[in-house]
Design a protein around this motif. Structure first.
Motif, PDB file in Angstrom:
ATOM      1  N   ALA A  38       0.867  -1.177   0.000  1.00  0.00           N
ATOM      2  CA  ALA A  38       0.000   0.000   0.000  1.00  0.00           C
ATOM      3  C   ALA A  38       0.902   1.223   0.000  1.00  0.00           C
ATOM      4  CB  ALA A  38      -0.908   0.000   1.229  1.00  0.00           C
ATOM      5  N   GLY A  61      -4.658   3.687   0.944  1.00  0.00           N
ATOM      6  CA  GLY A  61      -4.333   2.271   0.767  1.00  0.00           C
ATOM      7  C   GLY A  61      -4.087   1.570   2.088  1.00  0.00           C
ATOM      8  N   GLY A  86      -6.064  -1.592   3.349  1.00  0.00           N
ATOM      9  CA  GLY A  86      -5.323  -2.781   3.762  1.00  0.00           C
ATOM     10  C   GLY A  86      -5.696  -3.225   5.159  1.00  0.00           C
ATOM     11  N   ILE A 146      -2.323  -2.946  -3.286  1.00  0.00           N
ATOM     12  CA  ILE A 146      -3.455  -2.107  -2.876  1.00  0.00           C
ATOM     13  C   ILE A 146      -3.291  -0.729  -3.501  1.00  0.00           C
ATOM     14  CG2 ILE A 146      -4.753  -1.185  -0.916  1.00  0.00           C
ATOM     15  CD1 ILE A 146      -3.494  -3.434   0.787  1.00  0.00           C
ATOM     16  N   PHE A 177      -6.095  -4.710  -5.595  1.00  0.00           N
ATOM     17  CA  PHE A 177      -7.234  -4.216  -4.820  1.00  0.00           C
ATOM     18  C   PHE A 177      -7.400  -2.726  -5.109  1.00  0.00           C
ATOM     19  CE2 PHE A 177      -9.015  -4.106  -0.173  1.00  0.00           C
ATOM     20  CZ  PHE A 177     -10.263  -3.786  -0.674  1.00  0.00           C
TER      21      PHE A 177
END
Length: 375
Positions: free
Chosen positions: A3, A8, A12, A87, A110
């Motif tokens: 991240a 992020g 996460g 992420i 993600f």
């Protein structure tokens, strides 16, 4: 897991809240922030190393970021983790995922890059790089299904954490604001580059609005001590420090809840404002050289509320259009037009319901499926 910035890190942490109990003894490491660390995530580099925004700003840090990327790639190729989760931070993570997937390592990305707004050809790279993509917004699912990319719509965790009906009086009391006077919240961004380029016009708009209505209360939440110090210096340098601005560290949700209208930098914060059902003006400014490139690539709308609505329901003022006067005029309309306020509240309530899912559990289940070979 990687991240690269505060948003992020929050995503996460939300994921880890459901994943960690199912994998209590698993080593989870890479790059993350303090929220992910609460779930025994080990960050091999400070997340701040990746928190750079803007083309030329990134170029200034390119060698260091590229060095981290290559070192992490080589380490993961040797270690061969059960799964890699990128992420957001698509420029960093997608190239990393591409190398790992080619080596037979399962990869999950993600948060969809903004393929609907710019560089739509990027979706081909995503297809090559990911075993599955987890998306936050319902319309994104169809984009990836059409491209033949395994996708899971997980909803947005903000929709779960933000109440459908926020308590405005409680928020104003907590910030020491007069309940009877109008409140405008100003959110110029959390990155230093955002503060640098957005703040002068954002604060200038407050000065203009105070001339129209001296009773307006302004709240400006800052992400941390560093941002607060930098923003205060910018305001002082522009000789605007005599304005009655309440600058607070943190408390962004209270500041949004308390507001009658919000001036907000384009990004995740615009979604937060929508979920709090607040009229808003979205604005953004970049380094001039960066903008000269970006303006040929970026396709409006850029604000998440407008993208989700499929039309311009709130104004977007970018770069040269984001003058203090233009921002003040747009904010005044959002503050005073009651019919517009009612329409926006109805649209934002529907938007909120559309994003409600058990994001943490749905995301964790998808990652476990990939780990167990169900792609």
């Amino acid at each position: 897991m990687v991240a690269g910035e505060t948003s992020g890190d929050l995503l996460g942490a939300n994921l880890l809240s459901a994943l960690r109990p199912q994998l209590p003894d698993t080593l989870m490491h890479g790059i993350g922030g303090p929220q992910m660390a609460k779930y025994d995530f080990v960050s091999n580099w400070p997340m701040e190393k990746l928190s750079v925004n803007g083309l030329f700003e990134v170029l200034a840090h390119y060698r260091e970021i590229k060095g981290i990327h290559n070192h992490l790639r080589d380490h993961l190729l040797a270690q061969r983790p059960d799964v890699f989760v990128g992420i957001d931070s698509p420029e960093f993570n997608l190239s990393l995922e591409l190398a790992l997937k080619k080596a037979g390592i399962k990869t999950v990305h993600f948060v969809s890059p903004s393929v609907w707004a710019w560089r739509s050809g990027r979706i081909r790279k995503i297809a090559e790089a990911v075993s599955r993509i987890l998306v936050l917004f319902p319309f994104e699912e169809a984009i990836y299904q059409k491209a033949g990319i395994p996708v899971t719509y997980v909803g947005h965790p903000l929709a779960e954490s933000i109440p459908m009906r926020p308590d405005i009086d409680a928020a104003r009391t907590s910030l020491g604001l007069d309940r009877e006077k109008p409140v405008i919240t100003i959110m110029p961004g959390s990155r230093m580059s955002e503060l640098k380029y957005n703040s002068p016009a954002f604060v200038e708009s407050a000065k203009i609005l105070l001339q129209r209505d001296p009773t307006i209360q302004f709240v400006i939440p800052m992400a941390g001590d560093e941002q607060l110090k930098y923003f205060t210096k910018l305001v002082s340098g522009a000789r605007l420090d005599d304005l009655p601005l309440q600058i607070v560290r943190g408390h962004s949700h209270a500041a949004i809840t308390a507001a009658d209208a919000v001036l907000v930098a384009s990004g995740t914060a615009t979604l937060e404002v929508a979920l709090f059902k607040k009229p808003m003006v979205i604005a953004y400014k970049l380094m001039r050289a960066t903008w000269e490139i970006a303006r040929h690539i970026v396709k409006p709308p850029v604000g998440l509320p407008n993208i989700l609505a499929g039309e311009m329901i709130v104004p977007e003022l970018l770069q040269n259009a984001a003058t203090g006067q233009a921002l003040a005029d747009a904010l005044w309309f959002q503050l005073t037009d009651q019919a517009n306020r009612q329409r926006l509240e109805e649209r934002f309530i529907a938007m909120h319901y559309s994003l409600l899912r058990n994001t943490a559990q749905t995301s964790a289940d998808a990652i476990l499926e990939v780990m167990n070979g169900n792609g």
